[in-house]
Design a protein around this motif. Structure first.
Motif, PDB file in Angstrom:
ATOM      1  N   MET A 182       0.837  -1.180   0.000  1.00  0.00           N
ATOM      2  CA  MET A 182       0.000   0.000   0.000  1.00  0.00           C
ATOM      3  C   MET A 182       0.875   1.234   0.000  1.00  0.00           C
ATOM      4  N   ASP A 183       0.530   2.177  -0.830  1.00  0.00           N
ATOM      5  CA  ASP A 183       1.242   3.445  -0.927  1.00  0.00           C
ATOM      6  C   ASP A 183       1.067   4.220   0.376  1.00  0.00           C
ATOM      7  N   PRO A 184       2.161   4.535   1.086  1.00  0.00           N
ATOM      8  CA  PRO A 184       2.044   5.246   2.360  1.00  0.00           C
ATOM      9  C   PRO A 184       1.401   6.629   2.219  1.00  0.00           C
ATOM     10  N   GLU A 185       1.619   7.286   1.080  1.00  0.00           N
ATOM     11  CA  GLU A 185       1.006   8.595   0.860  1.00  0.00           C
ATOM     12  C   GLU A 185      -0.514   8.471   0.795  1.00  0.00           C
ATOM     13  N   ILE A 186      -0.998   7.468   0.115  1.00  0.00           N
ATOM     14  CA  ILE A 186      -2.448   7.249   0.025  1.00  0.00           C
ATOM     15  C   ILE A 186      -3.008   6.900   1.392  1.00  0.00           C
ATOM     16  N   ALA A 187      -2.320   6.051   2.135  1.00  0.00           N
ATOM     17  CA  ALA A 187      -2.783   5.676   3.470  1.00  0.00           C
ATOM     18  C   ALA A 187      -2.848   6.899   4.388  1.00  0.00           C
ATOM     19  N   ALA A 188      -1.830   7.743   4.338  1.00  0.00           N
ATOM     20  CA  ALA A 188      -1.818   8.942   5.184  1.00  0.00           C
ATOM     21  C   ALA A 188      -2.925   9.909   4.780  1.00  0.00           C
ATOM     22  N   LEU A 189      -3.111  10.096   3.484  1.00  0.00           N
ATOM     23  CA  LEU A 189      -4.156  11.000   3.006  1.00  0.00           C
ATOM     24  C   LEU A 189      -5.538  10.479   3.373  1.00  0.00           C
ATOM     25  N   ALA A 190      -5.738   9.173   3.253  1.00  0.00           N
ATOM     26  CA  ALA A 190      -7.016   8.573   3.643  1.00  0.00           C
ATOM     27  C   ALA A 190      -7.253   8.747   5.137  1.00  0.00           C
ATOM     28  N   GLY A 191      -6.193   8.626   5.934  1.00  0.00           N
ATOM     29  CA  GLY A 191      -6.315   8.843   7.374  1.00  0.00           C
ATOM     30  C   GLY A 191      -6.742  10.258   7.692  1.00  0.00           C
ATOM     31  N   THR A 192      -6.120  11.220   7.030  1.00  0.00           N
ATOM     32  CA  THR A 192      -6.482  12.619   7.229  1.00  0.00           C
ATOM     33  C   THR A 192      -7.918  12.872   6.790  1.00  0.00           C
ATOM     34  N   ALA A 193      -8.296  12.306   5.651  1.00  0.00           N
ATOM     35  CA  ALA A 193      -9.655  12.498   5.147  1.00  0.00           C
ATOM     36  C   ALA A 193     -10.687  11.881   6.077  1.00  0.00           C
ATOM     37  N   GLY A 194     -10.419  10.697   6.594  1.00  0.00           N
ATOM     38  CA  GLY A 194     -11.349  10.056   7.532  1.00  0.00           C
ATOM     39  C   GLY A 194     -11.503  10.861   8.802  1.00  0.00           C
ATOM     40  N   THR A 195     -10.401  11.381   9.306  1.00  0.00           N
ATOM     41  CA  THR A 195     -10.447  12.211  10.519  1.00  0.00           C
ATOM     42  C   THR A 195     -11.199  13.504  10.260  1.00  0.00           C
ATOM     43  N   THR A 196     -10.941  14.129   9.119  1.00  0.00           N
ATOM     44  CA  THR A 196     -11.638  15.367   8.775  1.00  0.00           C
ATOM     45  C   THR A 196     -13.127  15.111   8.628  1.00  0.00           C
ATOM     46  N   LEU A 197     -13.487  14.018   7.992  1.00  0.00           N
ATOM     47  CA  LEU A 197     -14.897  13.668   7.830  1.00  0.00           C
ATOM     48  C   LEU A 197     -15.576  13.545   9.185  1.00  0.00           C
ATOM     49  N   VAL A 198     -15.000  12.755  10.075  1.00  0.00           N
ATOM     50  CA  VAL A 198     -15.606  12.538  11.394  1.00  0.00           C
ATOM     51  C   VAL A 198     -15.691  13.843  12.169  1.00  0.00           C
ATOM     52  N   THR A 199     -14.664  14.672  12.077  1.00  0.00           N
ATOM     53  CA  THR A 199     -14.665  15.943  12.776  1.00  0.00           C
ATOM     54  C   THR A 199     -15.760  16.859  12.239  1.00  0.00           C
ATOM     55  N   MET A 200     -15.879  16.929  10.928  1.00  0.00           N
ATOM     56  CA  MET A 200     -16.828  17.865  10.327  1.00  0.00           C
ATOM     57  C   MET A 200     -18.269  17.371  10.377  1.00  0.00           C
ATOM     58  N   LEU A 201     -18.482  16.069  10.453  1.00  0.00           N
ATOM     59  CA  LEU A 201     -19.850  15.554  10.451  1.00  0.00           C
ATOM     60  C   LEU A 201     -20.668  16.014  11.649  1.00  0.00           C
ATOM     61  N   THR A 202     -20.017  16.423  12.699  1.00  0.00           N
ATOM     62  CA  THR A 202     -20.758  16.868  13.877  1.00  0.00           C
ATOM     63  C   THR A 202     -20.836  18.393  13.955  1.00  0.00           C
ATOM     64  N   THR A 203     -20.544  19.062  12.842  1.00  0.00           N
ATOM     65  CA  THR A 203     -20.621  20.517  12.791  1.00  0.00           C
ATOM     66  C   THR A 203     -21.662  20.941  11.760  1.00  0.00           C
ATOM     67  N   ASP A 204     -21.934  22.235  11.725  1.00  0.00           N
ATOM     68  CA  ASP A 204     -22.886  22.770  10.751  1.00  0.00           C
ATOM     69  C   ASP A 204     -22.336  22.771   9.332  1.00  0.00           C
ATOM     70  N   THR A 205     -21.044  22.568   9.171  1.00  0.00           N
ATOM     71  CA  THR A 205     -20.425  22.587   7.846  1.00  0.00           C
ATOM     72  C   THR A 205     -20.262  21.189   7.249  1.00  0.00           C
ATOM     73  N   TRP A 206     -20.983  20.233   7.779  1.00  0.00           N
ATOM     74  CA  TRP A 206     -20.810  18.854   7.346  1.00  0.00           C
ATOM     75  C   TRP A 206     -21.150  18.640   5.876  1.00  0.00           C
ATOM     76  N   HIS A 207     -22.020  19.467   5.318  1.00  0.00           N
ATOM     77  CA  HIS A 207     -22.385  19.311   3.904  1.00  0.00           C
ATOM     78  C   HIS A 207     -21.176  19.463   2.983  1.00  0.00           C
ATOM     79  N   GLU A 267     -13.578   3.145   9.647  1.00  0.00           N
ATOM     80  CA  GLU A 267     -14.402   2.668   8.531  1.00  0.00           C
ATOM     81  C   GLU A 267     -14.239   3.566   7.301  1.00  0.00           C
ATOM     82  N   TRP A 268     -14.341   4.879   7.499  1.00  0.00           N
ATOM     83  CA  TRP A 268     -14.239   5.807   6.366  1.00  0.00           C
ATOM     84  C   TRP A 268     -12.809   5.935   5.860  1.00  0.00           C
ATOM     85  N   GLN A 269     -11.830   5.806   6.731  1.00  0.00           N
ATOM     86  CA  GLN A 269     -10.443   5.805   6.265  1.00  0.00           C
ATOM     87  C   GLN A 269     -10.222   4.646   5.305  1.00  0.00           C
TER      88      GLN A 269
END
Length: 139
Positions: free
Chosen positions: A1-26, A76-78
């Motif tokens: 697995m490409d480490p860059e893709i894994a790291a980016l997916a990790g960041t994206a999953g964390t950002t998703l979870v963080t933003m889903l509980t805010t008003d900017t989740w859309h 799950e999302w990562q």
């Protein structure tokens, strides 16, 4: 697995979870759905629905103090995002640009959320970055 893709997916999953509980989740939902629309148009409507359901799950978990749910959803999302990027590496730059746009400090890294519980005479020291503690005395 490409480490860059894994790291980016990790960041994206964390950002998703963080933003889903805010008003900017859309914003994060729409951005991720657009990635799926480009790579797997047949799955895009289901992804939009799944993100909405995930938001409801996170809000419900927060209401009852279930902190493990957040970690489970993040993982799950990562995984989903990592698999999408592995199959469609041409989306890496688009996702990276989206994350920079969605994060307030333009670093592509979401805000840190920390939780701690102390009982009795315990002390908890937390920091999102460097910390210097001086003058702390035992009571």
């Amino acid at each position: 697995m490409d480490p860059e893709i894994a790291a980016l997916a990790g960041t994206a999953g964390t950002t998703l979870v963080t933003m889903l509980t805010t008003d900017t989740w859309h914003s994060i939902r729409d951005g991720l759905v657009s990635l799926w629309q480009r790579a797997r148009p047949d799955r895009a409507p289901a992804i939009a629905d799944e993100i909405s359901v995930t938001r409801d799950d996170l809000l419900g978990a927060q209401a009852v103090g279930d902190r493990e749910a957040e970690a489970e959803v993040r993982a799950e999302w990562q995984g989903r995002i990592r698999r999408l990027l592995a199959a469609h590496p041409e989306l890496v730059e688009e996702l990276r640009a989206m994350l920079v746009e969605l994060t307030p400090d333009d670093t592509g890294v979401p805000a840190v959320t920390q939780h701690a519980t102390a009982s009795g005479q315990a002390r908890v020291y937390q920091a999102g970055r460097d910390v210097r503690i001086s003058g702390v005395e035992d009571a």
